[in-house]
Design a protein around this motif. Structure first.
Motif, PDB file in Angstrom:
ATOM      1  N   THR A 129       0.913  -1.275  -0.057  1.00 24.01           N
ATOM      2  CA  THR A 129       0.022  -0.007  -0.048  1.00 24.01           C
ATOM      3  C   THR A 129       0.937   1.199  -0.015  1.00 24.01           C
ATOM      4  OG1 THR A 129      -0.155   0.189   2.450  1.00 24.01           O
ATOM      5  CG2 THR A 129      -1.848  -1.181   1.187  1.00 24.01           C
ATOM      6  N   ARG A 159       0.134   5.445   0.193  1.00 28.70           N
ATOM      7  CA  ARG A 159      -0.566   6.716   0.292  1.00 28.70           C
ATOM      8  C   ARG A 159       0.019   7.980  -0.531  1.00 28.70           C
ATOM      9  NH1 ARG A 159      -1.912  10.307   5.478  1.00 28.70           N
ATOM     10  NH2 ARG A 159      -3.512  11.693   4.697  1.00 28.70           N
ATOM     11  N   GLU A 182      -2.978   0.058  -3.927  1.00 29.15           N
ATOM     12  CA  GLU A 182      -2.932  -1.291  -3.169  1.00 29.15           C
ATOM     13  C   GLU A 182      -2.279  -2.374  -4.238  1.00 29.15           C
ATOM     14  OE1 GLU A 182      -6.681  -2.472  -1.601  1.00 29.15           O
ATOM     15  OE2 GLU A 182      -6.686  -1.105   0.041  1.00 29.15           O
ATOM     16  N   ASP A 218      -6.164  -1.792  14.534  1.00 27.85           N
ATOM     17  CA  ASP A 218      -6.060  -1.545  13.107  1.00 27.85           C
ATOM     18  C   ASP A 218      -4.414  -1.371  12.764  1.00 27.85           C
ATOM     19  OD1 ASP A 218      -8.547  -1.578  12.235  1.00 27.85           O
ATOM     20  OD2 ASP A 218      -8.929   0.759  12.747  1.00 27.85           O
ATOM     21  N   HIS A 262      -1.973   1.807   7.525  1.00 31.61           N
ATOM     22  CA  HIS A 262      -2.870   1.767   6.338  1.00 31.61           C
ATOM     23  C   HIS A 262      -3.400   3.182   5.847  1.00 31.61           C
ATOM     24  CE1 HIS A 262      -6.418   1.035   3.721  1.00 31.61           C
ATOM     25  NE2 HIS A 262      -5.821  -0.199   3.451  1.00 31.61           N
TER      26      HIS A 262
END
Length: 439
Positions: free
Chosen positions: A82, A84, A155, A344, A348
């Protein structure tokens, strides 16, 4: 129902994504020369020249798409799946060329629309053109980064037939949207779930989903199950902290899981928050043998559940999708092992952006978001054990932070009243005392 999933579902539905698989399928649905399939092979009233024009547009589109997603994958590097994007991606990816190629394909399809020989054929052409234009919109939005309240990322998933690469975007906060579009309307909405409350109230879910407090009735009901007599919560002592020594923690988890599975005679769920630990523990269980063993991903979710029930002494190793929504009443499941507190992954892109927004508002991201979400998921995992009144068994929490960290009390207080034990002798006695109870 299952309203604890509303935020995740809303983020998914309000988000956008485009994958190399989607674009490849669109191209092949229009023209697949290798298998002689697709729209162009089904059409009878189109001249060879018109077909050639569409086929050329498909070939150009497919080539540009492959180069674009290949370049996107390279951006992630070899170690990350992943990434961003805080600003628009570079032009060198070829995104503008891809948008132009998709528009060219849509235009080519429009050219052959009047040549459709039936209404069904015309609808088929229009459908594929609409798919192309929809993908154009998603890709253009991702390239421009125009919306400051959305998070943008890529992703990558490695599969046997090659990489699946996705470009994605979603709102960072859906509370305002739901407050306006759902809860602000003059309608009634009923939200139910076994795990909606945190700390004895609904503040977290109301804030997250934008539920207005002034028009909200609340009700918490007891489950009606006799947890105190029929369920033991096993928390072993002297477990290494996974944050301090991951290797020692992994070894300790393998030993505890092996002991618990043996005491339960199989009949266990082992739930993980990472595939790395899942694979390691599964390999250890496979080596020791003795029970039917299932691993998430080896076959369909439904088939695993059905075969687990039928086996009667099976062990299942699973991650996210097995923490909730799985119903196995009776003696086929008497032990649920929660290997780690289900926080979490903080890096992410969606979680990272959400935490940043909360911090900007002057609130503590951990107490307002990370902890409540983990507590709700922990309760979901715990809830896999007791499905009917006659069920019984052990829930094991192998993460020592439930004892040693200040936030551990939030996990424990979220559970019904159960006997907490840490001694293996007591654990054996519990299994001996309850093993004869039928479902």
């Amino acid at each position: 129902d299952e309203a604890h999933n509303v935020e995740e579902v809303a983020l998914d539905l309000l988000g956008d994504s485009a994958t190399n698989y989607q674009l490849r399928k669109l191209a092949l649905d229009v023209f697949n020369p290798r298998r002689r399939r697709g729209l162009l092979f089904r059409m009878r009233a189109v001249s060879p020249a018109a077909k050639d024009a569409v086929a050329a547009a498909v070939a150009e589109f497919q080539g540009v798409s492959d180069r674009f997603f290949g370049a996107v994958s390279v951006l992630a590097g070899p170690a990350r799946d992943t990434l961003r994007f805080l600003e628009s991606p570079p032009d060198s990816l070829g995104g503008k060329l891809l948008v132009a190629a998709i528009k060219k394909l849509a235009a080519a399809l429009k050219e052959i629309l009047p040549l459709a020989s039936s209404r069904e054929e015309a609808l088929d052409i229009q459908s594929k053109s609409a798919r192309a234009l929809g993908l154009t919109s998603v890709i253009s939005e991702w390239l421009s980064h125009e919306n400051p309240v959305r998070v943008y990322w890529l992703e990558r998933e490695r599969r046997r037939r090659g990489e699946r690469v996705s470009i994605c975007s979603t709102p960072t906060d859906i509370s305002g949207i739901l407050k306006e579009k759902l809860f602000g309307e003059a309608v009634s909405a009923v939200l139910t779930s076994a795990t909606l409350s945190v700390g004895g109230g609904f503040d977290y879910v109301k804030e997250t989903l934008g539920v207005p407090s002034e028009n909200c009735d609340e009700l918490i009901l007891s489950s009606g199950f006799n947890y105190r007599d029929r369920v033991a919560l096993y928390i072993p002592e002297n477990m290494p902290n996974p944050r301090d020594d991951e290797a020692a923690y992994e070894d300790a988890v393998k030993k505890e899981v092996g002991d618990l599975v043996r005491l339960a005679g199989g009949r266990s769920f082992v739930l993980f928050t990472s595939y790395k630990l899942l694979n390691s523990v599964h390999a250890e269980l496979e080596h020791s043998g003795g029970h039917v063993l299932f691993k998430q991903g080896a076959r369909s979710h439904w088939r695993i559940i059905e075969e687990f029930k039928a086996a009667g002494n099976a062990v299942l190793c699973g991650t996210d999708s097995f923490w909730q929504g799985v119903d196995i009443p009776g003696n086929s499941l008497v032990c649920v092992i929660l290997t780690k507190l289900p926080f979490d992954v903080p890096d992410h892109p969606v979680v990272e952006a959400k935490l940043e927004e909360i911090k900007k508002s002057g609130k503590d991201p951990f107490s307002h978001y990370t902890l409540p979400r983990a507590v709700l998921k922990f309760r979901q995992g715990f809830g896999r054990l007791m499905r009917v009144k006659n069920d019984w068994g052990v829930v094991a929490s192998l993460d020592p932070r439930i004892r040693t960290k200040y936030y551990g009390k939030h996990f424990l207080s979220a559970l019904p009243e159960v006997n907490i034990i840490s001694d293996k002798t007591q654990l054996e006695s519990f299994f001996d005392a309850h093993g004869g109870i039928s479902s």
